[in-house]
Scaffold this active site. Structure first.
Site, PDB file in Angstrom:
ATOM      1  N   TRP A  41     -22.143   5.423  59.579  1.00 38.68           N
ATOM      2  CA  TRP A  41     -22.157   7.245  60.747  1.00 38.68           C
ATOM      3  C   TRP A  41     -23.299   7.663  61.229  1.00 38.68           C
ATOM      4  O   TRP A  41     -23.298   8.127  62.077  1.00 38.68           O
ATOM      5  CB  TRP A  41     -22.125   8.118  59.465  1.00 38.68           C
ATOM      6  CG  TRP A  41     -22.986   7.903  57.750  1.00 38.68           C
ATOM      7  CD1 TRP A  41     -24.100   8.715  58.136  1.00 38.68           C
ATOM      8  CD2 TRP A  41     -22.707   7.431  56.950  1.00 38.68           C
ATOM      9  NE1 TRP A  41     -24.472   8.257  56.418  1.00 38.68           N
ATOM     10  CE2 TRP A  41     -23.801   7.207  56.097  1.00 38.68           C
ATOM     11  CE3 TRP A  41     -21.628   6.196  55.829  1.00 38.68           C
ATOM     12  CZ2 TRP A  41     -24.221   6.404  54.824  1.00 38.68           C
ATOM     13  CZ3 TRP A  41     -21.985   6.259  55.042  1.00 38.68           C
ATOM     14  CH2 TRP A  41     -22.922   6.219  54.425  1.00 38.68           C
ATOM     15  N   GLU A  59     -22.490  12.552  53.892  1.00 44.67           N
ATOM     16  CA  GLU A  59     -23.817  13.149  53.377  1.00 44.67           C
ATOM     17  C   GLU A  59     -23.987  14.371  51.607  1.00 44.67           C
ATOM     18  O   GLU A  59     -23.805  14.247  50.884  1.00 44.67           O
ATOM     19  CB  GLU A  59     -24.033  14.225  53.861  1.00 44.67           C
ATOM     20  CG  GLU A  59     -25.090  13.612  55.764  1.00 44.67           C
ATOM     21  CD  GLU A  59     -26.270  13.121  55.179  1.00 44.67           C
ATOM     22  OE1 GLU A  59     -26.906  13.372  53.533  1.00 44.67           O
ATOM     23  OE2 GLU A  59     -26.963  12.290  55.824  1.00 44.67           O
ATOM     24  N   TYR A 104     -18.124  13.448  40.056  1.00 36.76           N
ATOM     25  CA  TYR A 104     -18.250  15.079  39.800  1.00 36.76           C
ATOM     26  C   TYR A 104     -16.747  15.329  41.491  1.00 36.76           C
ATOM     27  O   TYR A 104     -17.182  15.641  42.287  1.00 36.76           O
ATOM     28  CB  TYR A 104     -19.776  14.867  41.012  1.00 36.76           C
ATOM     29  CG  TYR A 104     -21.063  14.710  40.062  1.00 36.76           C
ATOM     30  CD1 TYR A 104     -21.461  15.577  39.594  1.00 36.76           C
ATOM     31  CD2 TYR A 104     -21.455  13.746  40.160  1.00 36.76           C
ATOM     32  CE1 TYR A 104     -22.310  15.236  38.069  1.00 36.76           C
ATOM     33  CE2 TYR A 104     -22.016  13.054  38.970  1.00 36.76           C
ATOM     34  CZ  TYR A 104     -22.986  14.166  38.240  1.00 36.76           C
ATOM     35  OH  TYR A 104     -23.527  13.561  37.296  1.00 36.76           O
ATOM     36  N   CYS A 209     -39.937   3.164  47.479  1.00 39.03           N
ATOM     37  CA  CYS A 209     -40.730   3.588  45.976  1.00 39.03           C
ATOM     38  C   CYS A 209     -39.234   3.743  44.972  1.00 39.03           C
ATOM     39  O   CYS A 209     -38.989   5.340  45.297  1.00 39.03           O
ATOM     40  CB  CYS A 209     -41.199   4.730  46.666  1.00 39.03           C
ATOM     41  SG  CYS A 209     -41.847   5.967  45.503  1.00 39.03           S
TER      42      CYS A 209
HETATM   43  S1  SF4 Z   1     -47.435   3.476  47.371  1.00 40.92           S
HETATM   44 FE1  SF4 Z   1     -46.553   5.528  46.270  1.00 40.92          FE
HETATM   45  S2  SF4 Z   1     -45.317   6.457  47.960  1.00 40.92           S
HETATM   46 FE2  SF4 Z   1     -45.980   4.304  48.161  1.00 40.92          FE
HETATM   47  S3  SF4 Z   1     -43.637   3.082  47.206  1.00 40.92           S
HETATM   48 FE3  SF4 Z   1     -46.394   3.337  45.708  1.00 40.92          FE
HETATM   49  S4  SF4 Z   1     -45.745   4.890  44.534  1.00 40.92           S
HETATM   50 FE4  SF4 Z   1     -43.964   5.194  46.302  1.00 40.92          FE
END
Ligand code: SF4
Length: 384
Positions: A41, A59, A104, A209
């Site tokens: 998309w 979304e 949901y 992250c």
């Molecule tokens: S450096 Fe910080 S923002 Fe980057 S992956 Fe590691 S914990 Fe996440």
């Protein structure tokens, strides 16, 4: 040149302009090489236009669901209901069936209602108009507006909250500090490239992250990340102290008539799993034998008398706020015409026809056990 971590600056909510610029630029450069590209998309069609309808559906699917899980649902949905007009005109049961398994379910019903409001209208291009639609919160609206129109609206989904909590080593559970996190997301947003920036931020949260084992050595924000500098990125976001989830035992009756059909009912539209079908039953009372629960619930909800004949399956299902144990029994219908006293409607259905009805996830295992018990294959029950 090594740029020092800026814990104290970040905790004061305000990023210094040079820090903001660094974070924006480094993230965009990283995303050009490593961001997720195969998101259908996000691609313009041959006329160079984005499909705003497809972005909106995606979304909403992504509100509680990861990309790789949502993707096949989105593809099936777009084949079946490719336009807002097709969605507006669709039967609600078809909409719920296309959503079946995503959970949901109110999201699907609200998409359906919103399509009926949007039909024949130009796509809204401001935040208030999107927020006025059923099922759209601030982050979803920001994501749609930045993705579809490149408008400078911030986002704050679970991934983004996690990244920002780590970046700033925020010392409290984020859920109670939404205004703080919105402020961070607003400050960081690159107003020249909001579409690219928000996508890059989501990609960072989804690919590097991640909740467990963040890949900090490859992260473009590592040099500015307070959680990394503290040596404990996994400890952020700080979690609420967990409360034990209450357990409820539910007695469920799979009632058979002489024709070999089973009785199902459709839940009321309000509340959890509204509009879906299920096998009737209800909560066990304190001190009550579970078979007695089934007999009582079917009498109260459907005005029928049944005899519990044998256990079919026992299964556990966890929601965010409670755990349920379903004790499911085969039952023989003795008397009483079934009435929808606590549901929208009731229906006798042959077990092989159950796949035509949208059921909650827990009921799918009941259906599988039922088909196995009576020697029907699951394939024979799939909707054509
Ligand atoms: S450096 Fe910080 S923002 Fe980057 S992956 Fe590691 S914990 Fe996440």
């Amino acid at each position: 040149m090594r740029i020092l971590p800026i814990n104290s600056l970040l905790r004061s909510v305000n990023f210094a302009p040079c820090v903001t610029s660094y974070l924006q630029l480094s993230l965009l450069i990283w995303s050009e090489q490593f961001g997720r590209k195969a998101i259908p998309w996000k691609h313009a069609n041959t006329s160079g236009l984005l499909d705003i309808y497809g972005i909106w559906i995606a979304e909403v699917m992504l509100q509680q669901t990861q990309l790789q899980v949502a993707l096949p649902y989105w593809q099936r949905w777009m084949q079946a209901l490719p336009t807002v007009d097709a969605l507006a005109a669709a039967d609600e049961q078809q909409v719920l069936l296309l959503w079946q398994g995503l959970g949901y379910y109110s999201r699907a019903r609200r998409l359906h209602q919103a399509a009926q409001q949007l039909q024949g209208q130009p796509w809204p291009q401001d935040l208030e108009a999107w927020l006025a639609l059923p099922g759209i919160g601030r982050s979803t609206a920001g994501s749609i507006l930045s993705s579809a129109f490149d408008r400078p609206f911030a986002i704050l989904d679970g991934n983004v909250k996690r990244v920002l909590a780590r970046l700033t080593a925020f010392e409290h559970p984020p859920a109670r500090h939404s205004a703080h996190f919105w402020s961070l997301s607003e400050q960081l947003l690159d107003r020249q490239r909001p579409r690219d920036f928000n996508q890059a931020l989501m990609d960072l949260g989804a690919t590097l992250c991640t909740p467990r084992q963040p890949d900090c050595p490859r992260c473009p924000w590592q040099s500015h990340c307070s959680a990394y500098a503290a040596g404990s990125p996994e400890q952020f976001p700080v979690k609420e102290s967990p409360k034990p989830l209450p357990l409820q035992v539910i007695g469920v009756g799979v009632v058979l008539n002489e024709a070999g059909e089973v009785l199902i009912d459709q839940r009321l539209n309000e509340g959890l799993l509204g509009g879906l079908w299920e096998f009737p039953g209800g909560k066990q009372e304190p001190g009550e034998a579970i078979e007695a629960t089934v007999v009582r619930e079917l009498q109260e909800e459907l005005a029928i008398e049944v005899e519990v004949t044998e256990p079919l399956i026992s299964l556990d299902h966890a929601y965010s706020h409670k755990r349920l144990r379903f004790e499911v029994f085969l039952c023989r219908w003795i008397s009483g015409e079934p009435q929808a006293l606590a549901s929208q409607q009731v229906r006798w259905v042959h077990p092989t026809g159950l796949a035509a009805f949208p059921f909650p996830a827990a009921n799918a295992r009941i259906i599988a056990a039922l088909l196995q018990r009576f020697g029907h294959s699951e394939e024979s029950s799939k909707v054509a």
